[in-house]
Design a protein around this motif. Structure first.
Motif, PDB file in Angstrom:
ATOM      1  N   LEU A 185       0.844  -1.207   0.000  1.00 14.55           N
ATOM      2  CA  LEU A 185       0.000   0.000   0.000  1.00 14.55           C
ATOM      3  C   LEU A 185       0.878   1.256   0.000  1.00 14.55           C
ATOM      4  N   SER A 241       3.786   1.481  -1.502  1.00 12.14           N
ATOM      5  CA  SER A 241       4.196   1.624  -2.910  1.00 12.14           C
ATOM      6  C   SER A 241       3.070   2.214  -3.749  1.00 12.14           C
ATOM      7  N   VAL A 242       1.864   1.727  -3.519  1.00 17.11           N
ATOM      8  CA  VAL A 242       0.699   2.254  -4.253  1.00 17.11           C
ATOM      9  C   VAL A 242       0.540   3.747  -3.963  1.00 17.11           C
ATOM     10  N   ARG A 275       2.684   5.921  -3.022  1.00 18.62           N
ATOM     11  CA  ARG A 275       3.762   6.721  -3.594  1.00 18.62           C
ATOM     12  C   ARG A 275       3.536   6.903  -5.103  1.00 18.62           C
ATOM     13  N   ARG A 276       3.180   5.845  -5.776  1.00 15.62           N
ATOM     14  CA  ARG A 276       3.009   5.918  -7.223  1.00 15.62           C
ATOM     15  C   ARG A 276       1.793   6.756  -7.611  1.00 15.62           C
TER      16      ARG A 276
END
Lengths: 233, 233
Positions: A215, A217-218, A220-221
């Motif tokens: 989550l 990583s999600v 941040r992207r």
């Protein structure tokens, strides 16, 4: 011949949950972002909430800021006075805090929401506790408590934002005892937009805790505060 | 003074994905439930799909049943002829299959969707591969391929049901290279209802694979075919 007594008991509706409105909810680590956010949402929903901290003064100051009748106590008193105790302490204080509270937490329904994560320049990654997961560590350290795991995937930012009315997300609840899980599911459902969903035994807690690394990583992207919904249930 | 050349490049839109309509999709393990389901959905969306099996005859028979132009080949030919190769073999054949196909998979975009799970009378539990996850095992065994991980949380029952038009779920895509992940996300989005969402590097694949154990618990409790949506993105 089948008599009425031979019939199997009716299948229990998994969405039928107990009334938890009389339960006092304690939040250990209640001055941290996740703890404050959970305390705020539950208190705003009308529940009696006590936040715990190592320092009673800090707990009381945070409680006063949160409003909605939240009280603050030193961790031990928070645990003693609560029926359901949410563990929202940082991972690196997890074992120490629970070991110290073994007596106060005896007989209580403990809800671990700690995510053991490490961080480096490539982002977040899961840490695997010796016991398998933070929740299993809690169960090992608290043999006289009823340990469950839940509330891992909630954004502390969303929880703490008073302008947000609903948080549309599911709360995966893990544990060994069906009634204990149902109680935690019902607590989750006090917060508008949330469903409490049974999602397995404690031996399946690690991946639920570790998914927070994904989550992150999600988020941040996509520049987001992502949550999780289970579809088709 | 800021000149135009000093300005940072515009932030890339994470939802802008490449056109993948010309790519041939191979599915290793394409005669299993998950492989058949994915092949069916992608072919029905208009993509050229080749399913692979240890037996070319079984692959061709399954391809004919699936229709929509699906072709069947022995695994090695399936890998050679495809641009993107989905690995949907059972976990216990994972390492052996990939080791044997190292040459054919060189240069290919490999999408691992294998969930290493064990089962006992209490249900499903994750197996932790020595490399950390099935996807990391694939990356270790296929140094000349571009390895990603995706498609873990899809219900094979829903995928294979021709009466279902849309499958409302997100596909978490993991990998080291942004363009490779974007391609896999675009492949996922060929299927109506699905979004392909970047969800981290391969070192965060284990918990995504293992979460299937929790979905199995959910399905058992709620008599469902649960999927996952990421909310607030």
């Amino acid at each position: 011949m089948t008599t009425r007594d031979d019939a199997p008991p009716p299948r229990r509706d998994p969405w039928e949950l107990p009334d938890v409105s009389d339960l006092v909810i304690g939040v250990l680590g209640g001055t941290g972002d996740q703890g404050r956010g959970l305390a705020y949402r539950l208190a705003r929903a009308g529940q009696q909430v006590i936040i715990g901290s190592r320092s009673a003064d800090r707990a009381r100051a945070a409680a006063e800021e949160l409003g909605h009748g939240v009280q603050g106590e030193e961790n031990a008193a928070c645990a003693s006075r609560s029926d359901v105790v949410i563990v929202a302490v940082p991972w690196d204080g997890h074992a120490r805090t629970l070991t110290a509270l073994r007596t106060e937490l005896a007989g209580k329904l403990v809800v671990d929401c700690v995510n053991p994560l490490g961080f480096d320049k490539r982002g977040a990654y899961p840490i695997v506790p010796e016991e398998g997961s933070a929740a299993q560590q809690a169960a090992a350290l608290l043999p006289d408590s009823r340990v469950t795991a839940a509330f891992h995937h909630l954004s502390a930012v969303l929880l703490q934002n008073p302008e947000i009315e609903r948080i549309d997300t599911d709360v995966m609840v893990l544990g060994e005892d069906r009634d204990d899980c149902a109680t935690v599911q019902a607590v989750a459902q006090l917060i508008p937009g949330m469903r409490g969903v049974f999602a397995g035994r404690l031996r399946n807690a690690h991946q639920v805790e570790a998914l927070v690394a994904n989550l992150i990583s999600v988020n941040r992207r996509y520049k987001a505060h992502a949550g999780i919904r289970l579809t088709n249930i």
